[in-house]
Design an enzyme around this catalytic site. Structure first.
Site, PDB file in Angstrom:
ATOM      1  N   GLY A 169      -5.207  -2.881 -14.585  1.00 56.18           N
ATOM      2  CA  GLY A 169      -6.686  -2.013 -14.602  1.00 56.18           C
ATOM      3  C   GLY A 169      -7.576  -2.998 -15.197  1.00 56.18           C
ATOM      4  N   GLY A 170      -8.263  -3.568 -14.259  1.00 53.11           N
ATOM      5  CA  GLY A 170      -9.508  -4.478 -14.660  1.00 53.11           C
ATOM      6  C   GLY A 170      -9.208  -5.799 -15.101  1.00 53.11           C
ATOM      7  N   LYS A 206       4.116   5.477 -11.499  1.00 51.45           N
ATOM      8  CA  LYS A 206       2.795   4.916 -11.489  1.00 51.45           C
ATOM      9  C   LYS A 206       1.938   6.068 -12.175  1.00 51.45           C
ATOM     10  CE  LYS A 206      -0.974   2.246  -9.813  1.00 51.45           C
ATOM     11  NZ  LYS A 206      -1.628   1.623  -8.550  1.00 51.45           N
ATOM     12  N   CYS A 250      -1.155  11.621  -7.038  1.00 50.75           N
ATOM     13  CA  CYS A 250      -1.559  12.579  -5.832  1.00 50.75           C
ATOM     14  C   CYS A 250      -1.415  13.996  -6.005  1.00 50.75           C
ATOM     15  CB  CYS A 250      -0.904  12.045  -4.411  1.00 50.75           C
ATOM     16  SG  CYS A 250       0.676  12.019  -4.618  1.00 50.75           S
ATOM     17  N   LYS A 279       1.015  -1.367   0.076  1.00 53.26           N
ATOM     18  CA  LYS A 279       0.069  -0.009  -0.182  1.00 53.26           C
ATOM     19  C   LYS A 279       1.048   1.133  -0.012  1.00 53.26           C
ATOM     20  CE  LYS A 279      -3.671   2.508   0.993  1.00 53.26           C
ATOM     21  NZ  LYS A 279      -4.633   2.833  -0.208  1.00 53.26           N
ATOM     22  N   SER A 280       0.589   2.304  -0.817  1.00 46.15           N
ATOM     23  CA  SER A 280       1.355   3.498  -0.789  1.00 46.15           C
ATOM     24  C   SER A 280       1.337   4.131   0.680  1.00 46.15           C
ATOM     25  CB  SER A 280       0.739   4.711  -1.888  1.00 46.15           C
ATOM     26  OG  SER A 280       0.552   4.112  -3.008  1.00 46.15           O
ATOM     27  N   GLY A 317     -11.383  -2.201 -11.608  1.00 48.79           N
ATOM     28  CA  GLY A 317     -12.225  -3.349 -11.951  1.00 48.79           C
ATOM     29  C   GLY A 317     -12.513  -3.624 -13.586  1.00 48.79           C
ATOM     30  N   ASN A 334      -3.339   3.743 -12.664  1.00 44.75           N
ATOM     31  CA  ASN A 334      -4.128   3.959 -11.497  1.00 44.75           C
ATOM     32  C   ASN A 334      -5.559   4.024 -11.607  1.00 44.75           C
ATOM     33  OD1 ASN A 334      -4.574   4.458  -8.928  1.00 44.75           O
ATOM     34  ND2 ASN A 334      -2.680   5.562  -8.826  1.00 44.75           N
ATOM     35  N   THR A 382      -8.388  -5.177  -8.192  1.00 41.84           N
ATOM     36  CA  THR A 382      -9.797  -5.373  -7.611  1.00 41.84           C
ATOM     37  C   THR A 382     -10.370  -6.794  -7.826  1.00 41.84           C
ATOM     38  OG1 THR A 382     -10.439  -3.326  -8.383  1.00 41.84           O
ATOM     39  CG2 THR A 382     -12.189  -4.703  -8.429  1.00 41.84           C
TER      40      THR A 382
HETATM   41  C1  LIG Z   1      -9.242  -0.195  -2.730  1.00 40.63           C
HETATM   42  C2  LIG Z   1      -8.069   0.123  -3.647  1.00 40.63           C
HETATM   43  C3  LIG Z   1      -7.112   0.943  -2.880  1.00 40.63           C
HETATM   44  C4  LIG Z   1      -5.906   1.315  -3.710  1.00 40.63           C
HETATM   45  N1  LIG Z   1      -4.824   2.055  -3.343  1.00 40.63           N
HETATM   46  C5  LIG Z   1      -3.775   2.343  -3.762  1.00 40.63           C
HETATM   47  C6  LIG Z   1      -2.876   2.787  -3.393  1.00 40.63           C
HETATM   48  O1  LIG Z   1      -2.504   2.977  -2.072  1.00 40.63           O
HETATM   49  N2  LIG Z   1      -1.690   3.330  -4.319  1.00 40.63           N
HETATM   50  C7  LIG Z   1      -1.946   3.052  -5.462  1.00 40.63           C
HETATM   51  O2  LIG Z   1      -0.754   3.271  -6.472  1.00 40.63           O
HETATM   52  N3  LIG Z   1      -2.895   2.540  -6.165  1.00 40.63           N
HETATM   53  C8  LIG Z   1      -4.022   2.028  -5.413  1.00 40.63           C
HETATM   54  N4  LIG Z   1      -4.990   1.679  -5.779  1.00 40.63           N
HETATM   55  C9  LIG Z   1      -5.012   1.524  -7.473  1.00 40.63           C
HETATM   56  C10 LIG Z   1      -4.955  -0.052  -7.661  1.00 40.63           C
HETATM   57  O3  LIG Z   1      -3.506  -0.217  -7.534  1.00 40.63           O
HETATM   58  C11 LIG Z   1      -4.821  -0.193  -9.336  1.00 40.63           C
HETATM   59  O4  LIG Z   1      -3.928   0.547  -9.879  1.00 40.63           O
HETATM   60  C12 LIG Z   1      -6.322   0.059  -9.658  1.00 40.63           C
HETATM   61  O5  LIG Z   1      -7.096  -0.236  -8.882  1.00 40.63           O
HETATM   62  C13 LIG Z   1      -6.528  -0.438 -11.240  1.00 40.63           C
HETATM   63  O6  LIG Z   1      -6.450  -2.081 -11.245  1.00 40.63           O
HETATM   64  P1  LIG Z   1      -7.648  -2.911 -10.901  1.00 40.63           P
HETATM   65  O7  LIG Z   1      -8.732  -2.759 -11.790  1.00 40.63           O
HETATM   66  O8  LIG Z   1      -7.011  -4.267 -11.017  1.00 40.63           O
HETATM   67  O9  LIG Z   1      -7.960  -2.776  -9.337  1.00 40.63           O
HETATM   68  C14 LIG Z   1      -6.094   1.160  -5.056  1.00 40.63           C
HETATM   69  C15 LIG Z   1      -7.265   0.647  -5.612  1.00 40.63           C
HETATM   70  C16 LIG Z   1      -8.213   0.226  -4.786  1.00 40.63           C
HETATM   71  C17 LIG Z   1      -9.487  -0.467  -5.515  1.00 40.63           C
END
Ligand SMILES: Cc1cc2nc3c(=O)[nH]c(=O)nc-3n(C[C@H](O)[C@H](O)[C@H](O)COP(=O)(O)O)c2cc1C
Length: 300
Positions: free
Chosen positions: A243-244, A165, A129, A45-46, A217, A192, A266
């Site tokens: 991403g998804g 990222k 951010c 987690k960041s 997702g 992201n 997700t």
């Molecule tokens: C609940 C949640 C928390 C996330 N927290 C971070 C984070 O702390 N740092 C970051 O770079 N991306 C964060 N993300 C983004 C994910 O790392 C990812 O880039 C994004 O969800 C797209 O991928 P996915 O569709 O497979 O989830 C978060 C995503 C979700 C759903």
């Protein structure tokens, strides 16, 4: 099983799948567990210099083909996070990617320097951010913002590869990736979440306490593919594409778009055993196509 191994910035991975930052990744035990469940690497987690509480609930809500979240980057701060990463690096059987974020290039460099002492395989800069120098714009919204962050971190962190990222909501993600490469980045992570909002029409109010959040997702998968492909067409760095992604064929498409490894977020939130499922589907696809190794997965 087909040979799913890949190399990313010098790190050997048994599978191209990487646990994305922020999903079941808040402590060392979860990162170690991702490896046991089939991930080839795991991203923490960041974290920021100081601890942050994050937003009030509801901060993450699931729907059938997407989720929306505004967790608010809650984390225990760099010193505590460094100990978690150190433990994960020593005990996980997979490479650990440490994610950091801050509000200025100088603070990005400070947090990255502290976390580098834990010796992760890669440091990932969550550049999505707000940038205090640019009136709240994301660092990754411009070539200038992205390159300032990368340069500041690379001046402080010499021995660990750095990935930036990128966010999808820009008109020129390829240019931003190219500029990040010029600034010294070793890898690009994309994408992201996409800025989003959901409204509960019965409550007549936004669903998230923070009103706005990030979309992730399956619904964002085609947008992610396009971003990764634009990055591949404009820069030669390895790409952590995600991403998804929810299936082996999604992972194959992400590799064809130009990713070196594939992040999954997700899908793991919804099903912690998804790494095993995606690995086995990817392996079946490779067998069907007569692909022996991951680098055989290419568009015609
Ligand atoms: C609940 C949640 C928390 C996330 N927290 C971070 C984070 O702390 N740092 C970051 O770079 N991306 C964060 N993300 C983004 C994910 O790392 C990812 O880039 C994004 O969800 C797209 O991928 P996915 O569709 O497979 O989830 C978060 C995503 C979700 C759903």
């Amino acid at each position: 099983m087909a040979d799913l191994s890949v190399k990313l910035c010098g790190a050997k991975m048994k599978s191209p799948l990487i646990l994305a930052s922020g999903i079941r990744s808040n402590n060392a035990q979860l990162l170690i567990r991702a490896g046991e469940e089939g991930a080839g690497a795991a991203t923490s987690k960041s974290c920021s210099l100081q601890a942050r509480e994050g937003h009030k609930n509801p901060s993450a809500v699931e729907y059938e083909s997407y989720m929306i979240n505004a967790i608010g980057l809650s984390n225990p701060g760099a010193q505590t996070e460094k100990e978690e990463i150190e433990f994960a690096v020593k005990n996980a059987k997979i490479p650990i990617i440490a994610s950091v974020y801050e509000n200025s290039p100088e603070n990005f460099a400070k947090v990255a320097k502290i976390i580098s002492e834990a010796n992760p395989a890669i440091i990932e800069l969550d550049a999505s951010c707000p940038n205090i120098h640019m009136e709240g714009e994301m660092f990754s919204s411009s070539c200038k913002g992205a390159s300032e962050v990368v340069k500041a971190v690379k001046r402080q962190v010499k021995n660990i590869p750095v990935s930036i990222k990128l966010a999808p909501n820009v008109p020129n993600i390829g240019e931003i990736a190219k500029e990040s490469q010029r600034a010294g980045a070793d890898c690009i992570s994309a994408i992201n979440t996409i800025p989003a909002m959901m409204i509960d029409v019965h409550a007549r109010a936004p669903v998230l306490s923070n009103k706005y959040g990030g979309l992730s997702g399956p619904a964002i998968f085609p947008a992610a593919l396009r971003c990764v492909n634009e990055i591949r067409n404009s820069c030669s760095l390895p790409i952590i594409g995600g991403g998804g992604v929810t299936s082996g064929e999604d992972a194959a498409a992400m590799l064809m778009a130009g990713a070196t490894a594939v992040s999954v977020g997700t899908a793991i939130w919804k099903n912690p055993l998804a790494f095993k499922k995606i690995n086995s589907e990817l392996s079946s696809y490779m067998k069907k196509m007569n692909f022996e190794k991951i680098s055989d997965i290419k568009m015609k």
